[in-house]
Scaffold this motif. Structure first.
Motif, PDB file in Angstrom:
ATOM      1  N   LYS A   1       0.812  -1.224   0.000  1.00  0.00           N
ATOM      2  CA  LYS A   1       0.000   0.000   0.000  1.00  0.00           C
ATOM      3  C   LYS A   1       0.843   1.271   0.000  1.00  0.00           C
ATOM      4  O   LYS A   1       0.342   2.359  -0.175  1.00  0.00           O
ATOM      5  N   GLY A   2       2.146   1.161   0.270  1.00  0.00           N
ATOM      6  CA  GLY A   2       2.992   2.348   0.289  1.00  0.00           C
ATOM      7  C   GLY A   2       2.715   3.273   1.446  1.00  0.00           C
ATOM      8  O   GLY A   2       2.697   4.493   1.287  1.00  0.00           O
ATOM      9  N   ILE A   3       2.497   2.710   2.634  1.00  0.00           N
ATOM     10  CA  ILE A   3       2.216   3.517   3.814  1.00  0.00           C
ATOM     11  C   ILE A   3       3.389   3.434   4.783  1.00  0.00           C
ATOM     12  O   ILE A   3       4.037   2.386   4.900  1.00  0.00           O
ATOM     13  N   ALA A   4       3.695   4.527   5.457  1.00  0.00           N
ATOM     14  CA  ALA A   4       4.876   4.608   6.313  1.00  0.00           C
ATOM     15  C   ALA A   4       4.673   3.846   7.621  1.00  0.00           C
ATOM     16  O   ALA A   4       3.548   3.688   8.106  1.00  0.00           O
ATOM     17  N   VAL A   5       5.805   3.390   8.190  1.00  0.00           N
ATOM     18  CA  VAL A   5       5.786   2.787   9.521  1.00  0.00           C
ATOM     19  C   VAL A   5       5.934   3.915  10.541  1.00  0.00           C
ATOM     20  O   VAL A   5       6.916   4.669  10.487  1.00  0.00           O
ATOM     21  N   PRO A   6       4.984   4.072  11.458  1.00  0.00           N
ATOM     22  CA  PRO A   6       5.075   5.172  12.437  1.00  0.00           C
ATOM     23  C   PRO A   6       6.401   5.178  13.178  1.00  0.00           C
ATOM     24  O   PRO A   6       6.865   4.142  13.653  1.00  0.00           O
ATOM     25  N   PHE A   7       7.042   6.344  13.233  1.00  0.00           N
ATOM     26  CA  PHE A   7       8.280   6.609  13.958  1.00  0.00           C
ATOM     27  C   PHE A   7       9.535   6.049  13.263  1.00  0.00           C
ATOM     28  O   PHE A   7      10.636   6.489  13.564  1.00  0.00           O
ATOM     29  N   LEU A   8       9.388   5.079  12.361  1.00  0.00           N
ATOM     30  CA  LEU A   8      10.560   4.420  11.783  1.00  0.00           C
ATOM     31  C   LEU A   8      10.883   4.882  10.368  1.00  0.00           C
ATOM     32  O   LEU A   8      12.045   5.087  10.030  1.00  0.00           O
ATOM     33  N   SER A   9       9.880   5.001   9.520  1.00  0.00           N
ATOM     34  CA  SER A   9      10.118   5.367   8.124  1.00  0.00           C
ATOM     35  C   SER A   9      10.682   6.774   8.013  1.00  0.00           C
ATOM     36  O   SER A   9      10.351   7.656   8.814  1.00  0.00           O
TER      37      SER A   9
END
Length: 374
Positions: free
Chosen positions: A338-346
């Motif tokens: 889906k191309g969604i960021a990982v909270p705090f990590l990406s």
């Protein structure tokens, strides 16, 4: 005092993300001709701003500041999303026909990251004001109660999934809103109707966009060992990177799949890159830390008497949970990417600051919990 364990766990993930933004950005640095510390410095600035945001918000009185901050975030970023399709290319960067970023010189922001928080704050405040009365309601009356919120969700879907071609964020917001509906007393009948409409809309958004159909095709092909690797390029390389890492990884900076085999490895595929370099043990640490953050937020929600604070805290926990699940399932081939960021990590300043903003608001609320417990 604020919830210190929640603050500490957040800092841990931010530091891990900061290290990975330096280690995994090698290819992007070479490709664009940047300095070695280009992405690291930008991420460091975002992390510092995020931590200051947490500290400042945590010191405010929620009874005085929660509502104004929520309404401001919701209305301001809703307005930004409305005008973005009409702004010139010099101001709004377009990638693949989607205008998701607003440029301010060398800095760009992703408005949808902040809109999600404002959306949850506004919905939490508004749902409490129109909460369903106790006892059975006719389906028609129940629909009338929730129509305004479904309308807001439809507008959000139009702005995010259609104009910005960002289906992942729409799924996160929609799933969170449905859970909040259940918490305020919606019936199973209404839930079934809403779920059916949402699923139909989800399918429609997929079949009307070639790039989304391509992702679904790649996902199905990834289960076929004889499939052409060019058609399953990202998923195959992500799985290979995960497998290459083993239990303890190849060592920080020694990953191979970050060297052009995985695009945006420091953003959407940060978990794959981390797995290759630091191994399965690092993913265990990240998963348990994320679960701990979600647990602490749920614990705060369970102890507050104000229903607005309760719904918002649950909403924030769900935003983190759904984002993490969608990304991790995508990079491991369980679901389409889906191309969604990982909270705090990406990598990404907007994602970092918006996630910290959420934590700061929850910590603001946590002071009420600790104060009552004395």
């Amino acid at each position: 005092m604020i919830d210190k364990p929640l603050f500490g766990a957040t800092i841990l993930l931010l530091l891990i993300g900061l290290v990975m933004s330096y280690s995994l950005s090698n290819f992007a640095v070479i490709q664009h001709g940047y300095s070695d510390t280009h992405f690291f410095v930008r991420q460091l600035i975002a992390v510092v701003l995020g931590i200051f945001t947490i500290i400042i918000l945590s010191k405010l009185d929620p009874d005085k500041w929660f509502k104004p901050i929520g309404i401001m975030l919701f209305l301001f970023f809703l307005f930004i999303l409305l005008i973005m399709p009409f702004l010139p290319e010099t101001l709004v960067r377009s990638v693949g026909g989607a205008k998701r970023w607003i440029n301010f010189g060398s800095v760009s922001i992703t408005p949808v990251e902040f809109y999600k928080i404002g959306f949850i704050m506004f919905i939490s405040w508004s749902l409490v004001r129109t909460r369903l009365p106790k006892g059975e309601m006719k389906l028609g009356d129940e629909i009338k109660v929730f129509v305004p919120y479904v309308t807001i969700l439809f507008i959000s879907t139009l702005l995010i999934a259609v104009f910005q071609k960002d289906l992942g964020q729409t799924v996160v917001i929609s799933a969170t809103l449905i859970v909040l509906f259940i918490l305020v007393g919606s019936s199973f009948r209404f839930f079934s109707i809403l779920f059916g409409i949402g699923l139909s809309g989800f399918v429609l958004l997929i079949v009307t966009q070639p790039h989304r159909l391509k992702r679904i095709k790649e996902w199905f092909l990834s289960f076929n060992n004889e499939a052409n690797r060019l058609e399953t390029y990202q998923i195959s390389n992500s799985l290979d990177a995960i497998n290459h890492g083993g239990y303890f990884g190849q060592g920080i900076g020694n990953g191979q799949y970050k060297l052009g085999f995985l695009s945006e490895v420091h953003t959407d595929f940060v978990l794959s890159g981390m797995m290759e370099e630091l191994g399965f043990i690092s993913i265990v640490v990240v998963v348990f830390t994320m679960l701990f953050i979600i647990f602490r937020i749920f614990k705060i929600a369970a102890k507050v008497e104000n229903p607005v604070y309760y719904l918002f805290s649950v909403g924030v926990a769900l935003l983190f949970a759904f984002s993490f699940l969608i990304n991790s399932f995508g990079i491991s081939g369980i679901t389409p990417i889906k191309g969604i960021a990982v909270p705090f990590l990406s990598y990404g300043g907007s994602q970092i600051i918006a996630s910290c903003l959420s934590i700061g608001l929850v910590l603001m609320i946590s002071k009420k919990v600790i104060h009552r417990g004395r």
